[in-house]
Enzyme design. Sequence first.
Site, PDB file in Angstrom:
ATOM      1  N   CYS A   1     -29.016  13.862 -17.810  1.00  0.00           N
ATOM      2  CA  CYS A   1     -30.411  13.451 -17.720  1.00  0.00           C
ATOM      3  C   CYS A   1     -30.962  13.080 -19.098  1.00  0.00           C
ATOM      4  CB  CYS A   1     -31.238  14.572 -17.093  1.00  0.00           C
ATOM      5  SG  CYS A   1     -32.996  14.190 -17.028  1.00  0.00           S
TER       6      CYS A   1
ATOM      7  N   CYS B   1     -34.554  14.084 -19.737  1.00  0.00           N
ATOM      8  CA  CYS B   1     -34.757  15.493 -20.070  1.00  0.00           C
ATOM      9  C   CYS B   1     -34.320  15.779 -21.510  1.00  0.00           C
ATOM     10  CB  CYS B   1     -33.951  16.395 -19.138  1.00  0.00           C
ATOM     11  SG  CYS B   1     -33.943  15.875 -17.420  1.00  0.00           S
ATOM     12  N   ASP B   2     -33.189  15.200 -21.923  1.00  0.00           N
ATOM     13  CA  ASP B   2     -32.546  15.649 -23.160  1.00  0.00           C
ATOM     14  C   ASP B   2     -32.512  14.619 -24.288  1.00  0.00           C
ATOM     15  OD1 ASP B   2     -32.010  18.043 -21.854  1.00  0.00           O
ATOM     16  OD2 ASP B   2     -30.127  17.284 -21.033  1.00  0.00           O
TER      17      ASP B   2
END
Length: 314
Positions: free
Chosen positions: A136, A139-140
């Site tokens: 992701c 997300c990261d």
Amino acid sequence: MGETRHSKVLIIGSGPAGYTAAVYAARAMLQPVLVQGIQPGGQLTITTEVENWPGDSMVMGPDLMVRMEEHARAMGTEIVSDHVMALDLAQRPFRASGDSGTTYTADALILATGAQARWLGLPSETAFQGFGVSACATCDGFFYRGREVVVVGGGNTAVEEALFLTNFATKVTLIHRRDSLRAEKIMQERLFANPKIEVLWNHVLDQVVGEDDPKGVTGVKARHVETGAITEIPCAGVFIAIGHDPASALVKDQLKMREGGYVWVEPGTTRTSVPGVFAAGDLTDDHYRQAVTSAGMGCMAALDAEKFVAEHAA
Ligand code: FAD
Ligand code: NAP
């Protein structure tokens, strides 16, 4: 012992399919209960811009899903924060066991459990998951400011992730196992036009290389699919974007399935092999897999369920 709650229509899943089914079922006065699962809002909550949701030339995925949830709630859906651990489809009413201890019973069931990210299955990939290996970018990606990263895959997700990562990374290498991408042409054009992105064609990820103290990724080894030659790429992050598997484990031995674990539905309907059980969205769709098609199938499932409930009313 937890409580038992009965509804005419139980919807499992809170992606575009589940929430759309909820809007329609609620407007049909079926007082649906929707169990959200561990990813409220579904896959679109892990992306940024959505540019193909009709009516919005651009909407952020998480915002769209919040709006869908509010819409479903406003129409009269009871939305429950719980995860279904087991399903019994052998008799009606159907029974679903929630992680909370609640048992849900229902006259009709709409399955909209979607899909989950797929991993390559390499031991080194597993070893560095959460320590440089991710599925992701939204997300990261932020963690890789000023660093180099690798993305694996050739579909829309891989291209989108690679483009997104250029906001942070100094260089993005896309590793793809063939010599052409599966992604939409417009996405490909954006990818090829981005000077920060390099594509390594005809290669697969062979190994994620890293250190233990502190634990983190330092590079990857990519293998040419024909010659076997290894190319080493230094990087701090590896994003696996090779598709998704349908979340069908709950019904594996209870419903007719198609190749790849997708729930079979009678063509042109959302009827599964068990009368009263309907399936919608990525759970049943290995072809289109879009928010709008999932929403469309959610609508169909609610209409199919409404008809079923009317025909089987006690
Ligand atoms: P999902 O969105 O997968 O939702 C599944 C739901 O089921 C989740 O809420 C989960 O919590 C729930 N669930 C699962 N198991 C259980 C259980 N046991 N009990 C209870 N609940 C459960 N499509 C587009 O049209 N445009 C885009 O721009 C776009 N961008 C994307 C970007 C990314 C990174 C990804 C991964 C996908 C993207 N897609 C896009 C595809 C789109 O997100 C999916 O097609 C769509 O979300 C599928 O909707 P769904 O309702 O079938 O399932
Ligand atoms: P996908 O379209 O199935 O693509 C998966 C990619 O990963 C393919 O290029 C595939 O290679 C590669 N791959 C699969 N297994 C692999 C392995 N073991 N090793 C190496 N490579 C492997 O999946 P996706 O990109 O996640 O997209 C899923 C769906 O969501 C699609 O329908 C897509 O259109 C949709 N989506 C849409 C948007 C958008 O509209 N903006 C954004 C993201 C996703 P091959 O090509 O060789 O098979």
